[in-house]
Motif scaffolding. Structure first.
Motif, PDB file in Angstrom:
ATOM      1  N   GLY A  46       0.804  -1.245   0.006  1.00  0.00           N
ATOM      2  CA  GLY A  46       0.021   0.053  -0.086  1.00  0.00           C
ATOM      3  C   GLY A  46       0.879   1.307  -0.098  1.00  0.00           C
ATOM      4  O   GLY A  46       0.390   2.315  -0.616  1.00  0.00           O
ATOM      5  N   ILE A  47       1.788   1.132   0.889  1.00  0.00           N
ATOM      6  CA  ILE A  47       2.826   2.523   0.822  1.00  0.00           C
ATOM      7  C   ILE A  47       3.601   2.493  -0.596  1.00  0.00           C
ATOM      8  O   ILE A  47       3.703   3.735  -1.127  1.00  0.00           O
ATOM      9  CB  ILE A  47       3.919   2.339   1.920  1.00  0.00           C
ATOM     10  N   LEU A  52       3.706   5.401  -5.810  1.00  0.00           N
ATOM     11  CA  LEU A  52       3.888   5.498  -7.239  1.00  0.00           C
ATOM     12  C   LEU A  52       2.926   6.495  -7.708  1.00  0.00           C
ATOM     13  O   LEU A  52       2.819   7.020  -8.442  1.00  0.00           O
ATOM     14  CB  LEU A  52       3.543   4.201  -7.639  1.00  0.00           C
ATOM     15  N   TRP A  53       1.535   6.608  -7.078  1.00  0.00           N
ATOM     16  CA  TRP A  53       0.584   7.420  -7.176  1.00  0.00           C
ATOM     17  C   TRP A  53       1.114   9.127  -7.274  1.00  0.00           C
ATOM     18  O   TRP A  53       0.590   9.850  -8.116  1.00  0.00           O
ATOM     19  CB  TRP A  53      -0.629   7.115  -6.293  1.00  0.00           C
ATOM     20  N   ARG A  54       1.757   9.425  -6.082  1.00  0.00           N
ATOM     21  CA  ARG A  54       2.313  10.680  -5.816  1.00  0.00           C
ATOM     22  C   ARG A  54       3.623  10.980  -6.560  1.00  0.00           C
ATOM     23  O   ARG A  54       3.984  12.039  -6.641  1.00  0.00           O
ATOM     24  CB  ARG A  54       2.395  10.913  -4.334  1.00  0.00           C
ATOM     25  N   GLY A  55       4.236   9.785  -7.028  1.00  0.00           N
ATOM     26  CA  GLY A  55       5.357   9.988  -7.665  1.00  0.00           C
ATOM     27  C   GLY A  55       6.640  10.615  -6.775  1.00  0.00           C
ATOM     28  O   GLY A  55       7.398  11.180  -7.244  1.00  0.00           O
ATOM     29  N   ARG A  56       6.483   9.960  -5.709  1.00  0.00           N
ATOM     30  CA  ARG A  56       7.702  10.260  -4.406  1.00  0.00           C
ATOM     31  C   ARG A  56       8.472   9.219  -4.418  1.00  0.00           C
ATOM     32  O   ARG A  56       8.047   8.044  -4.104  1.00  0.00           O
ATOM     33  CB  ARG A  56       6.847  10.478  -3.364  1.00  0.00           C
ATOM     34  N   THR A  57       9.874   9.433  -4.364  1.00  0.00           N
ATOM     35  CA  THR A  57      10.636   8.389  -4.190  1.00  0.00           C
ATOM     36  C   THR A  57      11.197   8.317  -2.646  1.00  0.00           C
ATOM     37  O   THR A  57      11.867   7.157  -2.299  1.00  0.00           O
ATOM     38  CB  THR A  57      11.957   8.605  -5.034  1.00  0.00           C
TER      39      THR A  57
END
Length: 86
Positions: A46-47, A52-57
């Motif tokens: 889920g995390i 991936l949804w927010r595009g945060r690495t």
């Protein structure tokens, strides 16, 4: 890509609910321990989907920390149970 992430999130939600059922109904400690491990993997998924949804690495660091904590908690419960049986 949006449809894939939504479908993945829905499947993870279903897996989490089914895992919670096993966690509460598990007759032995080992059933509950496996359910907690599976629930941890579902939370990690889920995390990852949210990242991936927010595009945060930077959330990858959070994934590693949660995975290490889950591993350490599983090992500590198993060690405690083995010592208790002696």
């Amino acid at each position: 890509m949006t449809a894939v992430l939504l479908a993945t999130g829905a499947l993870l939600l279903v897996a989490g609910v089914l895992t919670l059922v096993r966690l509460f109904r598990g007759p032995t400690l080992y059933d509950r321990l496996v359910a907690v491990d599976v629930l941890t993997v579902v939370v990690l998924g889920g995390i990852l989907v949210e990242a991936l949804w927010r595009g945060r690495t930077p959330d990858v660091v959070l994934l590693v920390v949660v995975a290490l904590l889950a591993f350490l908690s599983t090992m500590s419960v198993l060690r405690f149970d083995v010592e208790e049986q002696r």
